[in-house]
Design a protein around this motif. Structure first.
Motif, PDB file in Angstrom:
ATOM      1  N   LYS A  51       0.842  -1.193   0.000  1.00 42.04           N
ATOM      2  CA  LYS A  51       0.000   0.000   0.000  1.00 42.04           C
ATOM      3  C   LYS A  51       0.884   1.251   0.000  1.00 42.04           C
ATOM      4  CE  LYS A  51      -3.960  -2.134   0.193  1.00 42.04           C
ATOM      5  NZ  LYS A  51      -4.825  -1.998   1.359  1.00 42.04           N
ATOM      6  N   PRO A  53       0.972   5.363   0.125  1.00 39.66           N
ATOM      7  CA  PRO A  53       0.137   6.533   0.452  1.00 39.66           C
ATOM      8  C   PRO A  53       0.199   7.576  -0.656  1.00 39.66           C
ATOM      9  CG  PRO A  53       2.162   6.546   1.754  1.00 39.66           C
ATOM     10  CD  PRO A  53       2.138   5.237   1.025  1.00 39.66           C
ATOM     11  N   HIS A  55      -1.617  11.542  -1.875  1.00 37.37           N
ATOM     12  CA  HIS A  55      -2.427  12.734  -1.567  1.00 37.37           C
ATOM     13  C   HIS A  55      -2.750  13.378  -2.911  1.00 37.37           C
ATOM     14  CE1 HIS A  55      -3.707  15.671   1.499  1.00 37.37           C
ATOM     15  NE2 HIS A  55      -3.439  16.592   0.585  1.00 37.37           N
ATOM     16  N   ARG A 124      -7.628  14.353  -1.288  1.00 37.17           N
ATOM     17  CA  ARG A 124      -7.941  13.092  -0.617  1.00 37.17           C
ATOM     18  C   ARG A 124      -6.648  12.394  -0.219  1.00 37.17           C
ATOM     19  NH1 ARG A 124     -12.532  10.493  -4.672  1.00 37.17           N
ATOM     20  NH2 ARG A 124     -13.896  12.327  -4.778  1.00 37.17           N
ATOM     21  N   GLU A 125      -6.740  11.612   0.845  1.00 34.47           N
ATOM     22  CA  GLU A 125      -5.608  10.807   1.301  1.00 34.47           C
ATOM     23  C   GLU A 125      -6.026   9.344   1.286  1.00 34.47           C
ATOM     24  OE1 GLU A 125      -4.121  12.058   5.030  1.00 34.47           O
ATOM     25  OE2 GLU A 125      -3.633  14.091   4.369  1.00 34.47           O
ATOM     26  N   GLU A 126      -5.309   8.565   0.511  1.00 33.52           N
ATOM     27  CA  GLU A 126      -5.607   7.141   0.398  1.00 33.52           C
ATOM     28  C   GLU A 126      -4.295   6.363   0.348  1.00 33.52           C
ATOM     29  OE1 GLU A 126      -8.114   6.340  -2.918  1.00 33.52           O
ATOM     30  OE2 GLU A 126      -9.793   7.547  -2.177  1.00 33.52           O
ATOM     31  N   ARG A 127      -4.449   5.054   0.407  1.00 33.59           N
ATOM     32  CA  ARG A 127      -3.312   4.140   0.256  1.00 33.59           C
ATOM     33  C   ARG A 127      -3.675   3.164  -0.846  1.00 33.59           C
ATOM     34  NH1 ARG A 127       0.106   4.554   4.727  1.00 33.59           N
ATOM     35  NH2 ARG A 127       1.082   2.579   4.202  1.00 33.59           N
ATOM     36  N   TRP A 128      -2.918   3.244  -1.960  1.00 35.56           N
ATOM     37  CA  TRP A 128      -3.225   2.450  -3.135  1.00 35.56           C
ATOM     38  C   TRP A 128      -2.254   1.298  -3.272  1.00 35.56           C
ATOM     39  CZ3 TRP A 128      -3.761   7.102  -7.044  1.00 35.56           C
ATOM     40  CH2 TRP A 128      -4.981   7.745  -6.789  1.00 35.56           C
ATOM     41  N   TYR A 133      -1.447   2.634  -8.186  1.00 30.95           N
ATOM     42  CA  TYR A 133      -0.563   3.788  -7.972  1.00 30.95           C
ATOM     43  C   TYR A 133       0.196   4.134  -9.245  1.00 30.95           C
ATOM     44  CZ  TYR A 133       3.145   6.672  -5.995  1.00 30.95           C
ATOM     45  OH  TYR A 133       4.027   7.702  -5.733  1.00 30.95           O
ATOM     46  N   TYR A 163     -13.407  14.500   2.606  1.00 31.83           N
ATOM     47  CA  TYR A 163     -13.042  13.088   2.510  1.00 31.83           C
ATOM     48  C   TYR A 163     -12.176  12.671   3.681  1.00 31.83           C
ATOM     49  CZ  TYR A 163     -11.195   8.770   0.520  1.00 31.83           C
ATOM     50  OH  TYR A 163     -10.838   7.462   0.316  1.00 31.83           O
ATOM     51  N   THR A 164     -11.289  13.579   4.100  1.00 25.23           N
ATOM     52  CA  THR A 164     -10.400  13.248   5.209  1.00 25.23           C
ATOM     53  C   THR A 164     -11.177  13.059   6.491  1.00 25.23           C
ATOM     54  OG1 THR A 164      -8.635  14.520   4.149  1.00 25.23           O
ATOM     55  CG2 THR A 164      -8.351  13.993   6.487  1.00 25.23           C
ATOM     56  N   THR A 167     -12.965   9.759   6.435  1.00 27.22           N
ATOM     57  CA  THR A 167     -12.039   8.661   6.694  1.00 27.22           C
ATOM     58  C   THR A 167     -11.687   8.589   8.166  1.00 27.22           C
ATOM     59  OG1 THR A 167     -11.128   8.958   4.475  1.00 27.22           O
ATOM     60  CG2 THR A 167      -9.832   7.657   6.034  1.00 27.22           C
TER      61      THR A 167
END
Length: 251
Positions: A51, A53, A55, A124-128, A133, A163-164, A167
């Protein structure tokens, strides 16, 4: 006249040659497209379930300013990813190439802070995972090559709940539910303590009652020093009787 016309033709041909040569060199030499092939190598070298991270602002929300909005954070993300590998790692070298490309692109774009500030609520902050990615990196580089960007982008209205925050609320709720489960398990384990104590007390009472019944059924076993031996005359009485007999014999 013929010589002057011939010189004019030569000059025109030379001018067209230079113009076409410059344009052909721009289209033939495409370092971005050549370097994109390195992304496939990185996708294979990094585990699929890893994963990463990120932004970012989505392409739908960023519009014509999508490249400007994502260039800085994508550069930072690739820097962090490069530091996961050793100095002599080929992955680190390949990632460093893309970092340098993004640095040069960011300098050519000029100041991106104002537009980033305008779209702050849309990040947005996600983990792809690895595949998603690097697909994002590829799309970004191709969009940066086309350069269909604008200096005047109107951000869409901010969402009522960012979104943050959503989450974080989800993570907080998940942690709370986990904590509740732990507390419930702890309470259930504490209930076993009085239950075990009650069982132990019942067993002790049953054993005590059985011992009492055994003593009632066999009372003689407890009086070892009772019976006929207890009626024997004391020693002083025997001595006095003997004295009396001696006196009678003397008389």
């Amino acid at each position: 006249m013929k010589k002057s016309k011939s010189w004019i033709r030569i000059c025109v041909h030379l001018l067209l040659f230079f113009i076409l040569g410059i344009h052909s060199s721009k289209f033939d030499v495409n370092p971005v497209t050549d370097d994109i092939s390195r992304l496939a190598v990185l996708r294979q070298n990094i585990p699929k379930d890893y994963k990463i991270p990120v932004h970012y602002v989505s392409r739908e929300e960023g519009g014509m300013c999508w490249v400007k909005l994502n260039v800085f954070y994508l550069e930072e993300s690739l820097k962090d990813l490069a530091h996961k590998f050793g100095n002599i790692s080929s992955n680190r070298k390949d990632i460093s190439i893309f970092v340098q490309m993004l640095q040069e692109l960011r300098l050519n774009l000029g100041s991106v802070e104002p537009i980033m500030y305008d779209f702050e609520c849309h990040y947005r902050e996600e983990r792809w995972q690895t595949a998603r990615y690097f697909d994002f990196v590829k799309d970004f580089l191709l969009a940066a090559q086309i350069r269909e960007d604008s200096d005047d982008c109107e951000p869409p209205p901010c969402p009522t709940t960012s979104y943050t925050e959503t989450t974080e609320a989800y993570l907080t709720g998940h942690e709370q539910s986990t904590l509740n489960q732990v507390v419930e398990r702890s309470l259930l384990s504490l209930l076993f303590i009085p239950l075990l104590a009650l069982v132990f007390l019942l067993v002790w009472k049953l054993r005590s009652r059985r011992n009492g019944e055994d003593l009632e059924q066999n009372p003689g076993e407890g009086g070892l020093f009772t019976g006929t031996e207890g009626t024997a005359p004391p020693l002083n009485a025997e001595i006095s009787e003997k004295n009396k007999l001696n006196v009678i014999e003397t008389v």
